[in-house]
Design a protein around this motif. Structure first.
Motif, PDB file in Angstrom:
ATOM      1  N   PHE B 117      12.714   9.777 -12.178  1.00 47.63           N
ATOM      2  CA  PHE B 117      11.284  10.003 -11.955  1.00 47.63           C
ATOM      3  C   PHE B 117      10.947  11.484 -12.152  1.00 47.63           C
ATOM      4  CE2 PHE B 117       7.719  10.950  -9.072  1.00 47.63           C
ATOM      5  CZ  PHE B 117       6.771  10.113  -9.633  1.00 47.63           C
ATOM      6  N   LEU B 118      11.752  12.345 -11.537  1.00 49.74           N
ATOM      7  CA  LEU B 118      11.456  13.772 -11.635  1.00 49.74           C
ATOM      8  C   LEU B 118      11.561  14.272 -13.069  1.00 49.74           C
ATOM      9  CD1 LEU B 118      13.133  15.118  -8.399  1.00 49.74           C
ATOM     10  CD2 LEU B 118      10.708  14.805  -8.878  1.00 49.74           C
ATOM     11  N   ALA B 119      12.529  13.739 -13.813  1.00 51.02           N
ATOM     12  CA  ALA B 119      12.653  14.146 -15.212  1.00 51.02           C
ATOM     13  C   ALA B 119      11.407  13.725 -15.980  1.00 51.02           C
ATOM     14  CB  ALA B 119      13.903  13.528 -15.840  1.00 51.02           C
ATOM     15  N   GLY B 120      10.902  12.527 -15.675  1.00 56.17           N
ATOM     16  CA  GLY B 120       9.672  12.069 -16.318  1.00 56.17           C
ATOM     17  C   GLY B 120       8.498  12.965 -15.949  1.00 56.17           C
ATOM     18  N   VAL B 121       8.400  13.298 -14.650  1.00 52.57           N
ATOM     19  CA  VAL B 121       7.303  14.157 -14.197  1.00 52.57           C
ATOM     20  C   VAL B 121       7.375  15.518 -14.882  1.00 52.57           C
ATOM     21  CG1 VAL B 121       6.345  15.372 -12.218  1.00 52.57           C
ATOM     22  CG2 VAL B 121       7.036  13.006 -11.984  1.00 52.57           C
ATOM     23  N   ALA B 122       8.585  16.057 -14.973  1.00 52.61           N
ATOM     24  CA  ALA B 122       8.731  17.365 -15.622  1.00 52.61           C
ATOM     25  C   ALA B 122       8.309  17.281 -17.084  1.00 52.61           C
ATOM     26  CB  ALA B 122      10.174  17.840 -15.512  1.00 52.61           C
ATOM     27  N   THR B 123       8.697  16.198 -17.738  1.00 50.74           N
ATOM     28  CA  THR B 123       8.319  16.027 -19.137  1.00 50.74           C
ATOM     29  C   THR B 123       6.796  15.987 -19.282  1.00 50.74           C
ATOM     30  OG1 THR B 123      10.285  14.675 -19.365  1.00 50.74           O
ATOM     31  CG2 THR B 123       8.727  14.620 -21.176  1.00 50.74           C
ATOM     32  N   ILE B 124       6.163  15.205 -18.414  1.00 52.45           N
ATOM     33  CA  ILE B 124       4.709  15.087 -18.476  1.00 52.45           C
ATOM     34  C   ILE B 124       4.056  16.439 -18.189  1.00 52.45           C
ATOM     35  CG2 ILE B 124       2.699  13.990 -17.418  1.00 52.45           C
ATOM     36  CD1 ILE B 124       4.618  11.627 -16.736  1.00 52.45           C
ATOM     37  N   ALA B 125       4.594  17.140 -17.193  1.00 53.00           N
ATOM     38  CA  ALA B 125       4.014  18.433 -16.817  1.00 53.00           C
ATOM     39  C   ALA B 125       4.085  19.407 -17.989  1.00 53.00           C
ATOM     40  CB  ALA B 125       4.741  19.004 -15.609  1.00 53.00           C
ATOM     41  N   ILE B 126       5.227  19.435 -18.642  1.00 48.47           N
ATOM     42  CA  ILE B 126       5.381  20.359 -19.769  1.00 48.47           C
ATOM     43  C   ILE B 126       4.425  19.978 -20.897  1.00 48.47           C
ATOM     44  CG2 ILE B 126       6.987  21.089 -21.568  1.00 48.47           C
ATOM     45  CD1 ILE B 126       9.185  20.835 -19.371  1.00 48.47           C
ATOM     46  N   MET B 127       4.316  18.668 -21.117  1.00 50.03           N
ATOM     47  CA  MET B 127       3.420  18.181 -22.152  1.00 50.03           C
ATOM     48  C   MET B 127       1.981  18.597 -21.849  1.00 50.03           C
ATOM     49  SD  MET B 127       3.351  14.256 -23.372  1.00 50.03           S
ATOM     50  CE  MET B 127       4.925  13.642 -23.593  1.00 50.03           C
ATOM     51  N   LEU B 128       1.539  18.324 -20.626  1.00 49.81           N
ATOM     52  CA  LEU B 128       0.153  18.616 -20.250  1.00 49.81           C
ATOM     53  C   LEU B 128      -0.145  20.109 -20.335  1.00 49.81           C
ATOM     54  CD1 LEU B 128      -0.561  16.324 -17.163  1.00 49.81           C
ATOM     55  CD2 LEU B 128      -1.385  16.074 -19.496  1.00 49.81           C
ATOM     56  N   THR B 129       0.809  20.907 -19.826  1.00 55.73           N
ATOM     57  CA  THR B 129       0.563  22.343 -19.805  1.00 55.73           C
ATOM     58  C   THR B 129       0.436  22.892 -21.214  1.00 55.73           C
ATOM     59  OG1 THR B 129       1.985  22.366 -17.884  1.00 55.73           O
ATOM     60  CG2 THR B 129       1.350  24.486 -18.769  1.00 55.73           C
ATOM     61  N   SER B 130       1.342  22.472 -22.091  1.00 56.90           N
ATOM     62  CA  SER B 130       1.263  23.059 -23.425  1.00 56.90           C
ATOM     63  C   SER B 130       0.000  22.603 -24.136  1.00 56.90           C
ATOM     64  CB  SER B 130       2.519  22.740 -24.245  1.00 56.90           C
ATOM     65  OG  SER B 130       2.822  21.390 -24.140  1.00 56.90           O
ATOM     66  N   ILE B 131      -0.397  21.358 -23.902  1.00 60.48           N
ATOM     67  CA  ILE B 131      -1.637  20.898 -24.532  1.00 60.48           C
ATOM     68  C   ILE B 131      -2.843  21.662 -23.977  1.00 60.48           C
ATOM     69  CG2 ILE B 131      -3.212  18.947 -24.722  1.00 60.48           C
ATOM     70  CD1 ILE B 131      -0.697  17.212 -24.992  1.00 60.48           C
TER      71      ILE B 131
END
Ligand SMILES: Nc1ncnc2c1ncn2[C@@H]1O[C@H](COP(=O)(O)OP(=O)(O)OP(=O)(O)O)[C@@H](O)[C@H]1O
Ligand SMILES: [Mg+2]
Lengths: 251, 319
Positions: B117-131
């Motif tokens: 779950f945390l790996a997924g959250v981190a992935t989403i967070a990185i995605m959102l931030t860069s966008i």
């Protein structure tokens, strides 16, 4: 040798799946350092027993102790000491053999400095010293089986439980796996419990065997003892095959 | 803790090296850039010659340039990011036989779930931030305004709520990957739930509200209308999407003082109205949406609770 030291013990262990009684009142003791061969026809309940020994499924009734711990309540303690090779073993196909081993060693909390040499040693032991950097997806059945054993060795186990370690291997490869298991057990004093359908191999390396049929353990002992009891003949004049079939027909 | 970290690290590496992530990232980047471009152009045209209102920058997220505004887009399709990342988390390992190996290592079973779950959250967070960074860059170029500190903070909170929202759907996907052995089934089930909660609940809330508090054509009193709207509102709060859109619209739009949407004003009217209103301070906006965020987190936790309960005692047999 640490004789008489019991490393694995079950009392009246039972597992029921709805109507099916997969394991029926199993009481078994395995001593430290021995190789225990676990026989039985398909659907006898061997895999189910092994899952209960590792806490991978809940027993319906009875008691289990492995290395002095209860696998249901102290699963971590048991898993720290027991290496398990599942019936159908899987790897991360896109990772190399070394990366797979590295992951297992991290999960076991082995410090990075010791993990490196240990991984090399394990690869050496199972005969894959040059294939460490290949993707597991490219491995043959036999190589995968060896890698599985390497993964078991990484955690330096007291007891290893192997569910059909020679499943789907050619005679030569399966002889080599069996030889490897014997060597490891004798050299490092690791207790081995393994299930198999290859009777002559079981006969070759097992100190004691257990025969399970439809959930009941119908015989436990050294092959000689069982042959004396069942066939009334002495050493070297029987094969395990005859003995097994005899039990099988009776059940 | 060691178990969680180890699983987390591996899963994160897996995400970033997967085609799935690349495609998802490319797609979302493309769509959001296009939408912000359209919104920006629309705004520039509308504001031609006029004095720029406060918080123009934030309007990039709320003004509908093309069909959707960016925040509507995230509300609709954000869940898909969570679902795509999580729908096969556990059952893929089960079908390849690696789950047997994983659970026979000395880590707690919940470490596997948490790590993933945390790996997924981190992935989403990185995605959102860069966008968000890309969007902001583009927005600054088009509008020629630099966001103030308050605006930046609002965008940060907006991202944070989006992260909670998408993570809820990630949690749902992971739950389904535990419940269903077949990967296709869990994918289908999570998409079905997404459609149900995002589209049918809002529609259903209308229908149900009509049934519960009927509004006759002639005899509609003010009390009746209010009651009707309240019922509909309460029912639609069952949808995480409504929770999300309501809370982000308050955060991203300082002029909005409640999550109610009963005010009917056109976009230009709103613009001119805003000149005479004072914006809500960020802390007050946060206060307004706090219950919504709490509910969002709570349903994520419920989802986790079910996942744990199912997975902890599940038999793991190599098939
Ligand atoms: N999840 C399950 N639900 C219902 N019945 C099950 C389940 N798992 C196993 N069984 C039944 O339990 C019995 C024992 O199965 P088990 O896998 O332990 O046999 P086995 O001795 O390992 O056989 P094999 O040599 O084929 O591997 C079988 O009759 C099987 O059908
Ligand atoms: Mg079996």
């Amino acid at each position: 040798m640490a004789e008489d030291k019991i490393i694995l013990e079950t009392q009246n262990l039972t597992k029921r799946y709805g109507q099916i009684l997969a394991v029926d009142g199993l009481s078994l003791q395995v001593q430290a350092g021995e190789i225990f061969g676990f026989l039985g026809p398909n659907g006898a309940g061997k895999t189910t027993t092994i899952l209960m020994l590792l806490g991978l499924t809940q027993p319906t009734g009875g008691r289990v102790r492995v290395c002095g711990f209860d696998p249901t309540r102290e699963a971590i303690q048991v898993k720290r000491r027991v290496g398990y090779l599942p019936e159908h073993l899987g790897f991360y196909e896109d990772m190399t053999a070394r990366e797979n081993l590295r992951y297992v060693s991290r999960l076991n909390g082995i410090p990075e400095e010791t993990a490196g040499p240990r991984i090399e040693e394990a690869l050496q032991t199972v005969g894959l010293p040059d294939d460490g950097d290949r993707r597991v997806g490219e491995f043959s059945r036999g190589m995968r089986q060896r890698l599985g054993i390497a993964e078991v060795l990484i955690k330096d186990p007291q007891l290893v439980i192997l569910d059909e370690p020679t499943l789907g291997l050619d005679p030569d490869a399966s002889n080599r796996i069996i030889g490897l298991i014997e060597e490891l057990s004798r050299a490092k004093g690791i207790t081995v419990l393994f299930s198999s359908h290859h009777l002559h191999q079981v006969q070759k390396i097992s100190d004691r065997i257990g025969i399970m049929i439809r959930g009941r353990m119908v015989a436990v002992g050294t092959i000689d003892q069982l042959a004396q009891e069942k066939l009334g003949i002495g050493k070297e004049t029987y094969t395990l095959e005859e003995l097994y079939l005899k039990y099988f027909q009776e059940a | 803790m060691r178990g969680v970290y180890t699983v987390f690290r591996k899963e994160l590496a897996d995400h970033f090296s997967s085609y799935r992530f690349l495609i998802l990232f490319a797609l979302i980047t493309m769509v959001s850039l296009i939408m912000v471009y359209m919104a920006g152009m629309g705004l520039r045209e509308a504001l031609e010659g006029a004095v720029k209102p406060k918080f123009v920058f934030l309007m990039l997220f709320t003004s509908t340039g093309a069909l959707f505004s960016l925040s509507q887009f995230v509300a609709f399709f954000g869940p898909l990011i969570g679902l795509v990342i999580g729908f096969d988390a556990i059952n893929r390992e089960r079908s390849t036989g690696t789950l047997s190996k994983l659970v026979s290592q000395p880590i707690y079973r919940d470490a596997i779930i948490n790590g993933k779950f945390l790996a997924g959250v981190a992935t989403i967070a990185i995605m959102l931030t860069s966008i968000a960074l890309m969007i902001s860059g583009l927005g600054i170029l088009i509008l020629g305004v630099v966001p103030g500190i308050d605006e930046i903070l609002r965008v940060v909170f907006y991202l944070l709520i989006s992260l909670f929202y998408i993570s809820f759907w990630l949690g749902v996907a992971i739950l389904f990957s535990v419940l269903f052995r077949s990967i296709a089934t869990s994918a289908l089930a999570s998409v079905a739930l997404w459609i149900f909660f995002s589209f049918f609940v809002t529609l259903g809330a209308n229908v149900l509200a009509n049934a519960l508090v009927p509004m006759e054509k002639d005899a509609t009193t003010v009390e009746q209308v209010i009651k009707h709207v309240r019922t509909q509102k309460a029912l639609s709060l069952l949808s995480p999407m409504v929770l999300y859109t309501d809370s982000t619209s308050v955060i991203i739009d300082p002029m909005k003082k409640s999550t109610r949407s009963l005010m009917l004003v056109g976009p230009l009217e709103e613009l001119s109205l805003s000149r005479f209103q004072n914006p809500l301070p960020l802390s007050q906006s946060l206060l307004v949406v706090f219950p919504y965020i709490a509910v969002l987190v709570a349903i994520t936790l419920v989802c986790f609770g079910i996942t744990y309960a199912v997975f902890m005692l599940q038999e793991i047999r190599a098939l």
